[in-house]
Write a protein that holds these residues in place. Structure first.
Motif, PDB file in Angstrom:
ATOM      1  N   LYS A  56     165.407  35.941  -7.098  1.00 21.84           N
ATOM      2  CA  LYS A  56     166.588  36.731  -7.460  1.00 21.84           C
ATOM      3  C   LYS A  56     167.562  35.881  -8.248  1.00 21.84           C
ATOM      4  CE  LYS A  56     166.305  39.750  -3.409  1.00 21.84           C
ATOM      5  NZ  LYS A  56     166.987  40.228  -2.188  1.00 21.84           N
ATOM      6  N   ILE A  57     168.186  36.479  -9.241  1.00 23.47           N
ATOM      7  CA  ILE A  57     169.070  35.749 -10.144  1.00 23.47           C
ATOM      8  C   ILE A  57     170.194  35.040  -9.398  1.00 23.47           C
ATOM      9  CG2 ILE A  57     170.558  37.742 -10.627  1.00 23.47           C
ATOM     10  CD1 ILE A  57     169.387  35.132 -13.200  1.00 23.47           C
ATOM     11  N   CYS A  58     170.685  35.664  -8.338  1.00 22.26           N
ATOM     12  CA  CYS A  58     171.795  35.081  -7.593  1.00 22.26           C
ATOM     13  C   CYS A  58     171.347  33.926  -6.698  1.00 22.26           C
ATOM     14  CB  CYS A  58     172.502  36.143  -6.756  1.00 22.26           C
ATOM     15  SG  CYS A  58     171.400  37.008  -5.612  1.00 22.26           S
ATOM     16  N   ASN A  59     170.023  33.766  -6.535  1.00 24.92           N
ATOM     17  CA  ASN A  59     169.507  32.700  -5.676  1.00 24.92           C
ATOM     18  C   ASN A  59     168.978  31.498  -6.447  1.00 24.92           C
ATOM     19  OD1 ASN A  59     170.088  34.161  -3.364  1.00 24.92           O
ATOM     20  ND2 ASN A  59     168.068  35.133  -3.287  1.00 24.92           N
ATOM     21  N   ILE A  60     169.101  31.524  -7.766  1.00 21.43           N
ATOM     22  CA  ILE A  60     168.697  30.370  -8.579  1.00 21.43           C
ATOM     23  C   ILE A  60     169.805  29.320  -8.495  1.00 21.43           C
ATOM     24  CG2 ILE A  60     168.164  29.514 -10.878  1.00 21.43           C
ATOM     25  CD1 ILE A  60     165.955  31.211  -9.933  1.00 21.43           C
ATOM     26  N   THR A  61     169.494  28.183  -7.906  1.00 21.86           N
ATOM     27  CA  THR A  61     170.473  27.099  -7.756  1.00 21.86           C
ATOM     28  C   THR A  61     170.093  25.928  -8.643  1.00 21.86           C
ATOM     29  OG1 THR A  61     169.232  26.074  -5.950  1.00 21.86           O
ATOM     30  CG2 THR A  61     170.859  27.770  -5.358  1.00 21.86           C
ATOM     31  N   ASN A  62     171.042  25.005  -8.805  1.00 27.13           N
ATOM     32  CA  ASN A  62     170.712  23.828  -9.611  1.00 27.13           C
ATOM     33  C   ASN A  62     169.623  22.989  -8.944  1.00 27.13           C
ATOM     34  OD1 ASN A  62     172.436  22.980  -7.571  1.00 27.13           O
ATOM     35  ND2 ASN A  62     173.319  21.340  -8.803  1.00 27.13           N
ATOM     36  N   TYR A  66     172.614  31.940 -18.816  1.00 18.57           N
ATOM     37  CA  TYR A  66     173.464  31.996 -17.627  1.00 18.57           C
ATOM     38  C   TYR A  66     174.938  32.176 -17.975  1.00 18.57           C
ATOM     39  CZ  TYR A  66     170.440  31.544 -13.607  1.00 18.57           C
ATOM     40  OH  TYR A  66     169.548  31.827 -12.608  1.00 18.57           O
ATOM     41  N   ASN A  67     175.346  31.681 -19.117  1.00 15.02           N
ATOM     42  CA  ASN A  67     176.722  31.957 -19.562  1.00 15.02           C
ATOM     43  C   ASN A  67     176.911  33.454 -19.765  1.00 15.02           C
ATOM     44  OD1 ASN A  67     177.632  29.320 -19.512  1.00 15.02           O
ATOM     45  ND2 ASN A  67     177.067  28.913 -21.640  1.00 15.02           N
ATOM     46  N   TRP A  68     175.878  34.113 -20.295  1.00 11.97           N
ATOM     47  CA  TRP A  68     175.922  35.566 -20.444  1.00 11.97           C
ATOM     48  C   TRP A  68     175.973  36.235 -19.070  1.00 11.97           C
ATOM     49  CZ3 TRP A  68     172.245  39.168 -18.809  1.00 11.97           C
ATOM     50  CH2 TRP A  68     172.409  40.478 -19.284  1.00 11.97           C
ATOM     51  N   CYS A  69     175.192  35.701 -18.117  1.00 10.71           N
ATOM     52  CA  CYS A  69     175.196  36.249 -16.752  1.00 10.71           C
ATOM     53  C   CYS A  69     176.586  36.160 -16.121  1.00 10.71           C
ATOM     54  CB  CYS A  69     174.190  35.495 -15.881  1.00 10.71           C
ATOM     55  SG  CYS A  69     172.463  35.794 -16.284  1.00 10.71           S
ATOM     56  N   ILE A  70     177.261  35.032 -16.352  1.00 13.21           N
ATOM     57  CA  ILE A  70     178.619  34.847 -15.822  1.00 13.21           C
ATOM     58  C   ILE A  70     179.576  35.853 -16.456  1.00 13.21           C
ATOM     59  CG2 ILE A  70     180.589  33.268 -15.751  1.00 13.21           C
ATOM     60  CD1 ILE A  70     178.548  30.970 -15.547  1.00 13.21           C
ATOM     61  N   LEU A 103     178.403  33.564 -10.420  1.00 10.86           N
ATOM     62  CA  LEU A 103     179.721  32.945 -10.571  1.00 10.86           C
ATOM     63  C   LEU A 103     179.652  31.588 -11.258  1.00 10.86           C
ATOM     64  CD1 LEU A 103     181.241  33.743  -7.053  1.00 10.86           C
ATOM     65  CD2 LEU A 103     181.643  34.942  -9.222  1.00 10.86           C
ATOM     66  N   LYS A 104     178.497  30.882 -11.096  1.00  8.35           N
ATOM     67  CA  LYS A 104     178.371  29.537 -11.653  1.00  8.35           C
ATOM     68  C   LYS A 104     177.107  29.425 -12.488  1.00  8.35           C
ATOM     69  CE  LYS A 104     180.743  27.214  -7.800  1.00  8.35           C
ATOM     70  NZ  LYS A 104     180.617  26.178  -6.749  1.00  8.35           N
ATOM     71  N   ASN A 105     177.121  28.472 -13.412  1.00  5.77           N
ATOM     72  CA  ASN A 105     175.952  28.201 -14.237  1.00  5.77           C
ATOM     73  C   ASN A 105     175.167  27.057 -13.607  1.00  5.77           C
ATOM     74  OD1 ASN A 105     174.106  27.465 -16.285  1.00  5.77           O
ATOM     75  ND2 ASN A 105     175.478  28.262 -17.849  1.00  5.77           N
ATOM     76  N   PRO A 106     173.960  27.306 -13.079  1.00  9.75           N
ATOM     77  CA  PRO A 106     173.191  26.258 -12.398  1.00  9.75           C
ATOM     78  C   PRO A 106     172.593  25.223 -13.339  1.00  9.75           C
ATOM     79  CG  PRO A 106     171.880  28.251 -12.560  1.00  9.75           C
ATOM     80  CD  PRO A 106     173.251  28.601 -13.072  1.00  9.75           C
ATOM     81  N   CYS A 107     172.725  25.439 -14.644  1.00  7.50           N
ATOM     82  CA  CYS A 107     172.114  24.523 -15.616  1.00  7.50           C
ATOM     83  C   CYS A 107     173.014  23.342 -15.966  1.00  7.50           C
ATOM     84  CB  CYS A 107     171.786  25.270 -16.903  1.00  7.50           C
ATOM     85  SG  CYS A 107     170.737  26.707 -16.673  1.00  7.50           S
ATOM     86  N   THR A 108     174.259  23.362 -15.492  1.00  4.61           N
ATOM     87  CA  THR A 108     175.219  22.351 -15.948  1.00  4.61           C
ATOM     88  C   THR A 108     175.139  21.044 -15.188  1.00  4.61           C
ATOM     89  OG1 THR A 108     176.892  23.293 -14.481  1.00  4.61           O
ATOM     90  CG2 THR A 108     176.845  24.095 -16.755  1.00  4.61           C
ATOM     91  N   LYS A 109     174.510  21.045 -14.010  1.00  7.33           N
ATOM     92  CA  LYS A 109     174.492  19.828 -13.198  1.00  7.33           C
ATOM     93  C   LYS A 109     173.081  19.403 -12.825  1.00  7.33           C
ATOM     94  CE  LYS A 109     179.103  20.541 -11.261  1.00  7.33           C
ATOM     95  NZ  LYS A 109     179.929  20.670 -10.039  1.00  7.33           N
ATOM     96  N   VAL A 110     172.183  19.446 -13.808  1.00  5.49           N
ATOM     97  CA  VAL A 110     170.810  19.004 -13.577  1.00  5.49           C
ATOM     98  C   VAL A 110     170.567  17.698 -14.325  1.00  5.49           C
ATOM     99  CG1 VAL A 110     169.856  21.289 -13.162  1.00  5.49           C
ATOM    100  CG2 VAL A 110     170.000  20.437 -15.498  1.00  5.49           C
TER     101      VAL A 110
END
Length: 375
Positions: free
Chosen positions: A109-115, A146-150, A156-163
């Motif tokens: 689920k989109i809301c469960n994708i974490t960094n 994910y920016n579009w998703c936000i 609420l957050k973009n999980p791609c920013t802290k990988v």
């Protein structure tokens, strides 16, 4: 008069309507149910929701997966949009198809994708010989998605920013210090002599003389060339890209589009000898380089010709793009300042132009030799 209802739960009666609010990647419909005290209220809620979708104000689907939403993002929002070039859409679709569609992340689920989930996926790609550059490109596209998703309230957050994008150190260094292939002056003379009187003589010599990208060169029209002031203007590029009718059907088209950056729209001087060749050319309208039907030359035709030419010249194969590298390197070698070279090349930053400084060891040696008087 009692309101008409068609659904009952816990003793409460409602009117229930359903609407198709999107499609999954496999083509099946995403359905959402709306309830009201009567038919009018239920339809009012449904209409309001559908209008929000049309206006980009999408309410979160609780069960939608990364695969389904990214597919919808591509084909319901970006497809045929004036905000994105066909070549960019092709790149995004390729990333989705190769890295997301059948991946371990697809059904989450989109809301469960974490960094953390992304980090583990990127690590597995790295362990399976995917390069630093490939994973970095994937993350860049996912970050855009994910920016579009936000913006649309899915997350609420973009999980791609802290990988942390891992990679073999040698691979990373290779990306930063890619060897720039250039032609020597002797090789240029051999190529020039072999080209005399041939169909593509002007095309190749103009490439060496201006450093234009292949797409810019093949998109040149006579109206872009100023023979009096000895310059040309780059305002468009041509490229063969896939055009998607939908997610399952695509075809190749040759399209003209504006260059990728504003810096690429530029004026480039033309040397005198090339001006003479242009003046002697009989046809002076439409495309400068075209086939017998006045269509742009195909990249495949240029590739085949270029490969054969270098073979006949007994020169090791280098990409046609190496002509552009050679142009920049020769300018720097002959004392042209790096700011001017960057402007002529259409670079967005001096740091991009600096790679050509690294490609010329003779220039480094000559610079150091100037200190000999001290010793």
């Amino acid at each position: 008069m009692a309101k008409k209802t068609n659904f009952e739960v816990n003793g409460n009666k409602y009117f229930r309507v359903t609407r198709t609010v999107g499609k999954k990647a496999d083509g099946t419909s995403i359905r959402k149910t709306f309830y009201g005290s009567g038919i009018n209220e239920a339809n009012q809620k449904a209409d309001e929701y559908m209008n929000n979708i049309k206006n980009g104000l999408i309410v979160n689907f609780e069960d939608i997966t990364l695969n389904d939403l990214m597919h919808s993002w591509l084909f319901d929002f970006l497809h045929d949009s004036s905000k994105i070039k066909p070549s960019t859409f092709q790149r995004y679709e390729s990333i989705y198809r190769n890295y997301i569609k059948n991946s371990e992340l697809a059904g989450i689920k989109i809301c469960n994708i974490t960094n953390l989930k992304l980090q583990k996926y990127y690590n597995s790609l790295s362990e399976n010989k995917y390069t630093y550059s490939q994973i970095k490109t994937l993350n860049k596209v996912l970050k855009t998605f994910y920016n579009w998703c936000i913006d649309n309230d899915y997350v609420l957050k973009n999980p791609c920013t802290k990988v942390n994008i891992k990679g073999n150190k040698n691979d990373i260094l290779a990306q930063k210090n890619t060897d720039i292939e250039i032609f020597s002056e002797d090789e240029i003379r051999i190529i020039k002599n072999k080209l005399k009187g041939t169909k593509y003589e002007l095309l190749v010599l103009l490439a060496f003389a201006t450093g234009l990208r292949q797409g810019e060169l093949l998109a040149l029209e006579w109206k872009n060339i100023d023979l009096i002031n000895k310059k040309l203007k780059v305002i468009q590029t041509v490229k063969e890209v896939y055009i998607y009718e939908d997610s399952d059907h695509k075809h190749i088209e040759t399209i003209f589009q504006v260059p990728k950056t504003t810096n690429s729209i530029r004026e480039v001087p033309i040397p005198n000898n090339i001006i003479i060749m242009l003046q002697n050319k009989k046809r002076k309208e439409g495309l400068l380089f075209c086939d017998d039907l006045n269509n742009p030359l195909k990249a495949k035709r240029i590739f085949d010709f270029w490969k054969k030419l270098l073979m006949e010249c007994n020169i090791d194969y280098k990409k046609f793009h190496s002509i552009r590298h050679t142009y920049a390197s020769m300018l720097l070698k002959n004392g042209v300042d790096i700011e001017t070279v960057a402007e002529l090349m259409g670079h967005t930053a001096i740091s991009i132009t600096q790679i050509y400084l690294h490609s010329n060891n003779d220039q480094k040696q000559n610079a150091v030799d100037k200190l000999n008087y001290l010793f």
